[in-house]
Write a protein that holds these residues in place. Structure first.
Motif, PDB file in Angstrom:
ATOM      1  N   GLY A   1      47.016  32.916  -1.981  1.00  0.00           N
ATOM      2  CA  GLY A   1      47.180  31.580  -1.408  1.00  0.00           C
ATOM      3  C   GLY A   1      45.990  31.161  -0.574  1.00  0.00           C
ATOM      4  N   VAL A   2      45.457  32.075   0.214  1.00  0.00           N
ATOM      5  CA  VAL A   2      44.290  31.776   1.048  1.00  0.00           C
ATOM      6  C   VAL A   2      43.097  31.423   0.159  1.00  0.00           C
ATOM      7  CG1 VAL A   2      42.596  32.810   2.622  1.00  0.00           C
ATOM      8  CG2 VAL A   2      45.056  33.098   3.041  1.00  0.00           C
ATOM      9  N   ARG A   3      42.899  32.189  -0.923  1.00  0.00           N
ATOM     10  CA  ARG A   3      41.784  31.891  -1.843  1.00  0.00           C
ATOM     11  C   ARG A   3      41.954  30.512  -2.476  1.00  0.00           C
ATOM     12  NH1 ARG A   3      42.486  37.245  -3.343  1.00  0.00           N
ATOM     13  NH2 ARG A   3      43.495  36.657  -5.301  1.00  0.00           N
ATOM     14  N   ARG A   4      43.172  30.184  -2.907  1.00  0.00           N
ATOM     15  CA  ARG A   4      43.416  28.884  -3.528  1.00  0.00           C
ATOM     16  C   ARG A   4      43.225  27.752  -2.523  1.00  0.00           C
ATOM     17  NH1 ARG A   4      46.606  29.353  -8.621  1.00  0.00           N
ATOM     18  NH2 ARG A   4      46.843  31.572  -8.926  1.00  0.00           N
ATOM     19  N   ALA A   5      43.716  27.951  -1.309  1.00  0.00           N
ATOM     20  CA  ALA A   5      43.621  26.913  -0.279  1.00  0.00           C
ATOM     21  C   ALA A   5      42.168  26.597   0.068  1.00  0.00           C
ATOM     22  CB  ALA A   5      44.380  27.346   0.972  1.00  0.00           C
ATOM     23  N   ALA A   6      41.300  27.598   0.001  1.00  0.00           N
ATOM     24  CA  ALA A   6      39.894  27.398   0.359  1.00  0.00           C
ATOM     25  C   ALA A   6      39.217  26.365  -0.539  1.00  0.00           C
ATOM     26  CB  ALA A   6      39.146  28.724   0.289  1.00  0.00           C
ATOM     27  N   ALA A   7      39.711  26.203  -1.755  1.00  0.00           N
ATOM     28  CA  ALA A   7      39.097  25.274  -2.709  1.00  0.00           C
ATOM     29  C   ALA A   7      39.751  23.894  -2.703  1.00  0.00           C
ATOM     30  CB  ALA A   7      39.178  25.872  -4.122  1.00  0.00           C
ATOM     31  N   ILE A   8      40.721  23.669  -1.806  1.00  0.00           N
ATOM     32  CA  ILE A   8      41.463  22.406  -1.791  1.00  0.00           C
ATOM     33  C   ILE A   8      41.147  21.653  -0.510  1.00  0.00           C
ATOM     34  CG2 ILE A   8      43.780  21.374  -1.783  1.00  0.00           C
ATOM     35  CD1 ILE A   8      44.712  23.869  -3.354  1.00  0.00           C
ATOM     36  N   GLU A   9      40.718  20.412  -0.646  1.00  0.00           N
ATOM     37  CA  GLU A   9      40.321  19.620   0.508  1.00  0.00           C
ATOM     38  C   GLU A   9      41.513  19.027   1.249  1.00  0.00           C
ATOM     39  OE1 GLU A   9      37.545  15.749   1.355  1.00  0.00           O
ATOM     40  OE2 GLU A   9      36.956  17.130  -0.239  1.00  0.00           O
ATOM     41  N   ASP A  10      42.474  18.472   0.519  1.00  0.00           N
ATOM     42  CA  ASP A  10      43.622  17.824   1.154  1.00  0.00           C
ATOM     43  C   ASP A  10      44.415  18.840   1.974  1.00  0.00           C
ATOM     44  OD1 ASP A  10      45.585  15.404   1.180  1.00  0.00           O
ATOM     45  OD2 ASP A  10      46.825  17.145   0.677  1.00  0.00           O
ATOM     46  N   GLU A  11      44.691  18.489   3.229  1.00  0.00           N
ATOM     47  CA  GLU A  11      45.342  19.406   4.160  1.00  0.00           C
ATOM     48  C   GLU A  11      46.718  19.871   3.666  1.00  0.00           C
ATOM     49  OE1 GLU A  11      45.441  19.180   8.826  1.00  0.00           O
ATOM     50  OE2 GLU A  11      46.987  17.835   8.017  1.00  0.00           O
ATOM     51  N   LEU A  12      47.581  18.932   3.292  1.00  0.00           N
ATOM     52  CA  LEU A  12      48.922  19.294   2.845  1.00  0.00           C
ATOM     53  C   LEU A  12      48.865  20.142   1.574  1.00  0.00           C
ATOM     54  CD1 LEU A  12      51.998  19.166   3.021  1.00  0.00           C
ATOM     55  CD2 LEU A  12      51.899  16.931   1.876  1.00  0.00           C
ATOM     56  N   ASP A  13      48.033  19.741   0.626  1.00  0.00           N
ATOM     57  CA  ASP A  13      47.918  20.517  -0.616  1.00  0.00           C
ATOM     58  C   ASP A  13      47.376  21.921  -0.359  1.00  0.00           C
ATOM     59  OD1 ASP A  13      48.962  18.487  -2.170  1.00  0.00           O
ATOM     60  OD2 ASP A  13      46.995  17.692  -2.742  1.00  0.00           O
ATOM     61  N   ALA A  14      46.455  22.039   0.597  1.00  0.00           N
ATOM     62  CA  ALA A  14      45.904  23.357   0.929  1.00  0.00           C
ATOM     63  C   ALA A  14      46.968  24.243   1.574  1.00  0.00           C
ATOM     64  CB  ALA A  14      44.686  23.210   1.845  1.00  0.00           C
ATOM     65  N   VAL A  15      47.766  23.672   2.481  1.00  0.00           N
ATOM     66  CA  VAL A  15      48.860  24.437   3.085  1.00  0.00           C
ATOM     67  C   VAL A  15      49.837  24.871   1.999  1.00  0.00           C
ATOM     68  CG1 VAL A  15      50.897  24.269   4.581  1.00  0.00           C
ATOM     69  CG2 VAL A  15      48.678  23.420   5.392  1.00  0.00           C
ATOM     70  N   LEU A  16      50.153  23.954   1.093  1.00  0.00           N
ATOM     71  CA  LEU A  16      51.102  24.266   0.027  1.00  0.00           C
ATOM     72  C   LEU A  16      50.554  25.300  -0.952  1.00  0.00           C
ATOM     73  CD1 LEU A  16      52.621  20.741  -0.556  1.00  0.00           C
ATOM     74  CD2 LEU A  16      53.784  22.742   0.404  1.00  0.00           C
ATOM     75  N   ALA A  17      49.242  25.430  -1.053  1.00  0.00           N
ATOM     76  CA  ALA A  17      48.663  26.479  -1.901  1.00  0.00           C
ATOM     77  C   ALA A  17      49.041  27.861  -1.356  1.00  0.00           C
ATOM     78  CB  ALA A  17      47.144  26.325  -1.979  1.00  0.00           C
ATOM     79  N   VAL A  18      49.018  28.001  -0.031  1.00  0.00           N
ATOM     80  CA  VAL A  18      49.443  29.259   0.591  1.00  0.00           C
ATOM     81  C   VAL A  18      50.943  29.447   0.395  1.00  0.00           C
ATOM     82  CG1 VAL A  18      49.612  30.548   2.754  1.00  0.00           C
ATOM     83  CG2 VAL A  18      47.587  29.144   2.319  1.00  0.00           C
ATOM     84  N   VAL A  19      51.693  28.389   0.698  1.00  0.00           N
ATOM     85  CA  VAL A  19      53.154  28.428   0.622  1.00  0.00           C
ATOM     86  C   VAL A  19      53.624  28.763  -0.798  1.00  0.00           C
ATOM     87  CG1 VAL A  19      55.210  26.948   0.745  1.00  0.00           C
ATOM     88  CG2 VAL A  19      53.531  26.924   2.602  1.00  0.00           C
TER      89      VAL A  19
END
Length: 199
Positions: A79-97
Motif C-alpha cells: 500500500g505504501v508503494r502504491r500510495a507513493a505514485a498517487i497524487e490525490d490525497e484521498l486516493d493515496a490513503v485508499l491505496a494503503v487501505v
C-alpha cells in the motif's frame, strides 16, 4: 567487529519446526478457516506432537496472529508503494487501505478473528503486540500521505490517520455478507474518509 556465530543445530531445529507449524496453520486456515481447524490437525500437518505445538504458541488465536501478521505487514508495504505514485490525497490513503482490506478479506472469518484477537487478545502476547505495531505502522503510512501536500501539520495528520484507521477497522469487522467484495468495503471507507478529508 564481533562476528555472530551461525545458529547451532538445536536453534535450527527449533526454527524449522516453527516454520512447519506456520506453514501447516497457514494452509489449514486458508482451506477451512481458523474456527474450523483444531490444534491437533495443525500439529499433524506440521508432523509434530500436539504438546510440541504448545511450546511455540499458547493458543490457536496466537497462532492465527503469527500467521496473519506477516501477511498484513506485506499488505502495508504494498500500500505504501502504491500510495507513493498517487497524487490525490484521498486516493493515496485508499491505496494503503485497499491493500489492508484485501488482506483481511482473503479469508473473511480469519480476518474477523484476527481483528478480534488484535483488539481484545492478551496484552502480554507478543504476536498481538506485533499486530498492534503493524496497525501503528498503517496509521503512520496514512499520516505520511496526509502530510505530503502540506495541507495538514503533524498533529492534524496523525489525528486524521487515527480516525481513518478506526474507520477501516470498523468497516473490516462489520458483519457484512461474505460475498461483499474488497471494492464494497473500500467504497464504504471512501465515503467516510471523503467527509473526514473534505473531498
Amino acid at each position: 567487529m564481533a562476528v555472530t556465530p551461525p545458529p547451532g543445530r538445536r536453534e535450527r531445529n527449533k526454527q524449522q519446526k516453527l516454520e512447519r507449524i506456520v506453514d501447516a496453520a497457514s494452509a489449514l486456515f486458508a482451506e477451512r478457516g481458523a474456527d474450523e481447524v483444531t490444534t491437533q490437525q495443525i500439529a499433524e500437518r506440521a508432523d509434530i506432537g500436539s504438546g510440541t505445538l504448545f511450546l511455540y504458541v499458547r493458543s490457536k488465536g496466537e497462532l492465527l496472529m503469527l500467521v496473519q501478521n506477516a501477511a498484513y505487514a506485506r499488505a502495508v508495504e504494498r500500500g505504501v508503494r502504491r500510495a507513493a505514485a498517487i497524487e490525490d490525497e484521498l486516493d493515496a490513503v485508499l491505496a494503503v487501505v485497499r491493500e489492508v482490506v484485501a488482506c483481511n478479506r482473503t479469508q473473511v472469518e480469519n480476518g474477523r478473528t484476527y481483528l478480534r484477537e488484535m483488539v481484545f487478545g492478551d496484552p502480554e502476547e507478543p504476536n498481538r503486540r506485533e499486530a498492534l505495531r503493524i496497525a501503528g505502522e498503517t496509521e503512520s503510512a496514512i499520516a505520511a500521505v496526509l502530510r505530503r501536500g502540506g495541507r495538514a501539520d503533524d498533529a492534524t495528520a496523525s489525528a486524521r490517520a487515527r480516525i481513518a484507521s478506526a474507520v477501516m477497522l470498523v468497516a473490516m469487522a462489520a458483519p457484512r455478507s461474505p460475498e461483499a467484495t474488497v471494492d464494497d468495503v473500500v467504497g464504504d471507507i471512501r465515503a467516510q474518509l471523503a467527509t473526514l478529508l473534505g473531498d
